[in-house]
Scaffold this motif. Sequence first.
Motif, PDB file in Angstrom:
ATOM      1  N   PHE A  35       0.842  -1.203  -0.222  1.00 17.78           N
ATOM      2  CA  PHE A  35       0.050   0.073  -0.071  1.00 17.78           C
ATOM      3  C   PHE A  35       0.714   1.399   0.043  1.00 17.78           C
ATOM      4  CE2 PHE A  35      -3.048  -3.019   2.285  1.00 17.78           C
ATOM      5  CZ  PHE A  35      -3.582  -3.287   1.316  1.00 17.78           C
ATOM      6  N   TYR A  36       2.144   1.093   0.054  1.00 18.91           N
ATOM      7  CA  TYR A  36       3.024   2.384  -0.148  1.00 18.91           C
ATOM      8  C   TYR A  36       2.473   3.065  -1.446  1.00 18.91           C
ATOM      9  CZ  TYR A  36       6.038   0.475   3.521  1.00 18.91           C
ATOM     10  OH  TYR A  36       6.635   0.040   4.544  1.00 18.91           O
ATOM     11  N   HIS A  37       2.892   4.293  -1.404  1.00 19.88           N
ATOM     12  CA  HIS A  37       2.356   5.403  -2.368  1.00 19.88           C
ATOM     13  C   HIS A  37       2.735   6.569  -2.272  1.00 19.88           C
ATOM     14  CE1 HIS A  37      -1.355   5.721   0.113  1.00 19.88           C
ATOM     15  NE2 HIS A  37      -1.402   6.926  -0.684  1.00 19.88           N
ATOM     16  N   VAL A  38       2.679   7.507  -3.393  1.00 19.52           N
ATOM     17  CA  VAL A  38       2.882   8.946  -3.181  1.00 19.52           C
ATOM     18  C   VAL A  38       1.746   9.432  -3.843  1.00 19.52           C
ATOM     19  CG1 VAL A  38       4.038  10.833  -3.931  1.00 19.52           C
ATOM     20  CG2 VAL A  38       5.322   8.972  -3.450  1.00 19.52           C
ATOM     21  N   THR A  39       0.835   9.777  -2.599  1.00 26.85           N
ATOM     22  CA  THR A  39      -0.702  10.785  -3.155  1.00 26.85           C
ATOM     23  C   THR A  39      -0.346  11.918  -4.031  1.00 26.85           C
ATOM     24  OG1 THR A  39      -1.559   9.897  -1.100  1.00 26.85           O
ATOM     25  CG2 THR A  39      -2.765  11.783  -2.288  1.00 26.85           C
ATOM     26  N   LEU A  40      -0.914  11.859  -5.111  1.00 23.88           N
ATOM     27  CA  LEU A  40      -0.801  13.275  -6.023  1.00 23.88           C
ATOM     28  C   LEU A  40      -2.090  14.232  -5.674  1.00 23.88           C
ATOM     29  CD1 LEU A  40      -0.056  11.492  -9.391  1.00 23.88           C
ATOM     30  CD2 LEU A  40       1.329  12.966  -8.083  1.00 23.88           C
ATOM     31  N   ARG A  41      -3.160  13.644  -5.285  1.00 23.23           N
ATOM     32  CA  ARG A  41      -4.318  14.320  -5.066  1.00 23.23           C
ATOM     33  C   ARG A  41      -5.445  13.662  -4.314  1.00 23.23           C
ATOM     34  NH1 ARG A  41      -8.879  17.199  -4.133  1.00 23.23           N
ATOM     35  NH2 ARG A  41      -9.015  19.347  -4.883  1.00 23.23           N
ATOM     36  N   PHE A  42      -5.818  13.733  -2.951  1.00 22.98           N
ATOM     37  CA  PHE A  42      -6.847  13.281  -2.622  1.00 22.98           C
ATOM     38  C   PHE A  42      -8.405  13.668  -2.936  1.00 22.98           C
ATOM     39  CE2 PHE A  42     -10.088  12.797   1.248  1.00 22.98           C
ATOM     40  CZ  PHE A  42      -9.896  11.530   1.338  1.00 22.98           C
ATOM     41  N   THR A 121       3.886   7.587   3.429  1.00 24.56           N
ATOM     42  CA  THR A 121       3.488   7.275   4.844  1.00 24.56           C
ATOM     43  C   THR A 121       4.073   5.916   5.069  1.00 24.56           C
ATOM     44  OG1 THR A 121       1.581   8.702   4.629  1.00 24.56           O
ATOM     45  CG2 THR A 121       1.795   7.077   6.591  1.00 24.56           C
ATOM     46  N   LEU A 122       4.684   5.842   5.938  1.00 23.43           N
ATOM     47  CA  LEU A 122       5.349   4.574   6.754  1.00 23.43           C
ATOM     48  C   LEU A 122       4.590   4.061   7.731  1.00 23.43           C
ATOM     49  CD1 LEU A 122       9.157   5.310   6.307  1.00 23.43           C
ATOM     50  CD2 LEU A 122       7.597   4.247   4.982  1.00 23.43           C
ATOM     51  N   GLY A 165      -4.958   1.418   3.754  1.00 25.11           N
ATOM     52  CA  GLY A 165      -5.300   0.449   2.754  1.00 25.11           C
ATOM     53  C   GLY A 165      -6.412  -0.348   3.318  1.00 25.11           C
ATOM     54  N   PRO A 166      -7.157  -1.374   2.693  1.00 31.79           N
ATOM     55  CA  PRO A 166      -6.651  -1.692   1.291  1.00 31.79           C
ATOM     56  C   PRO A 166      -7.240  -0.677   0.083  1.00 31.79           C
ATOM     57  CG  PRO A 166      -8.787  -3.034   1.733  1.00 31.79           C
ATOM     58  CD  PRO A 166      -8.229  -1.987   2.892  1.00 31.79           C
ATOM     59  N   TYR A 167      -6.048  -0.567  -0.552  1.00 28.26           N
ATOM     60  CA  TYR A 167      -6.455   0.325  -1.919  1.00 28.26           C
ATOM     61  C   TYR A 167      -6.618  -0.446  -3.337  1.00 28.26           C
ATOM     62  CZ  TYR A 167      -4.321   3.644   1.242  1.00 28.26           C
ATOM     63  OH  TYR A 167      -3.846   4.119   2.392  1.00 28.26           O
ATOM     64  N   ILE A 168      -7.514  -0.091  -3.910  1.00 30.32           N
ATOM     65  CA  ILE A 168      -7.739  -0.854  -5.196  1.00 30.32           C
ATOM     66  C   ILE A 168      -7.583   0.239  -6.382  1.00 30.32           C
ATOM     67  CG2 ILE A 168      -9.536  -1.908  -6.676  1.00 30.32           C
ATOM     68  CD1 ILE A 168     -11.157  -2.500  -3.856  1.00 30.32           C
TER      69      ILE A 168
END
Length: 176
Positions: A35-42, A121-122, A165-168
């Motif tokens: 589920f690690y990611h760099v959010t661009l836009r919530f 986010t860790l 997460g979980p993210y889809i």
Amino acid sequence: MPRLFTAIEIPEEVGSGLTLLRGGISGARWINPEFYHVTLRFVGDVDDALARDIAQMLGQVRRKAFDVVLDGLDQFGGHKPRAVFASVKANTALLELQAEHERIMQRLGLSPERTYKPHVTLARLRDASTRQVADYLALRGLYRSTPFHVPRFVLYSSRDSVGGGPYIVEAEYPLT
């Protein structure tokens, strides 16, 4: 009603390196590496019609692929730490991509987002002592990833939860 956000994914090899940073903070809820990611836009909770409009507008984004480096660890929350994260090294291509996502969302009627700070986010923290977090950052804060290539961004959905997460992946958008 889906809860949406756009992001770039973290490659497995970089995620594996981030997992080595786990531990050392009591009560931390460590994010699963998938589920690690760099959010661009919530985006948030939207109805199905707006979700379709968002997916369609994101399909019009034309940007070049780029490389990213994670550089250093930090925390959000100041005197009451609430998250530990890996910072993204300043990157014009990433900031321009994020700004385009921001413009799209505002054109579709969404409120502006707060100041953008690219990060991974860790762990999410609850009642973590500032001392523990400071010690953690002193030991691990100089973390730096190898550069990794960003060939696409994605539109994620998530369930309403406390995060992590979980993210889809609802849609993926290649960068040229």
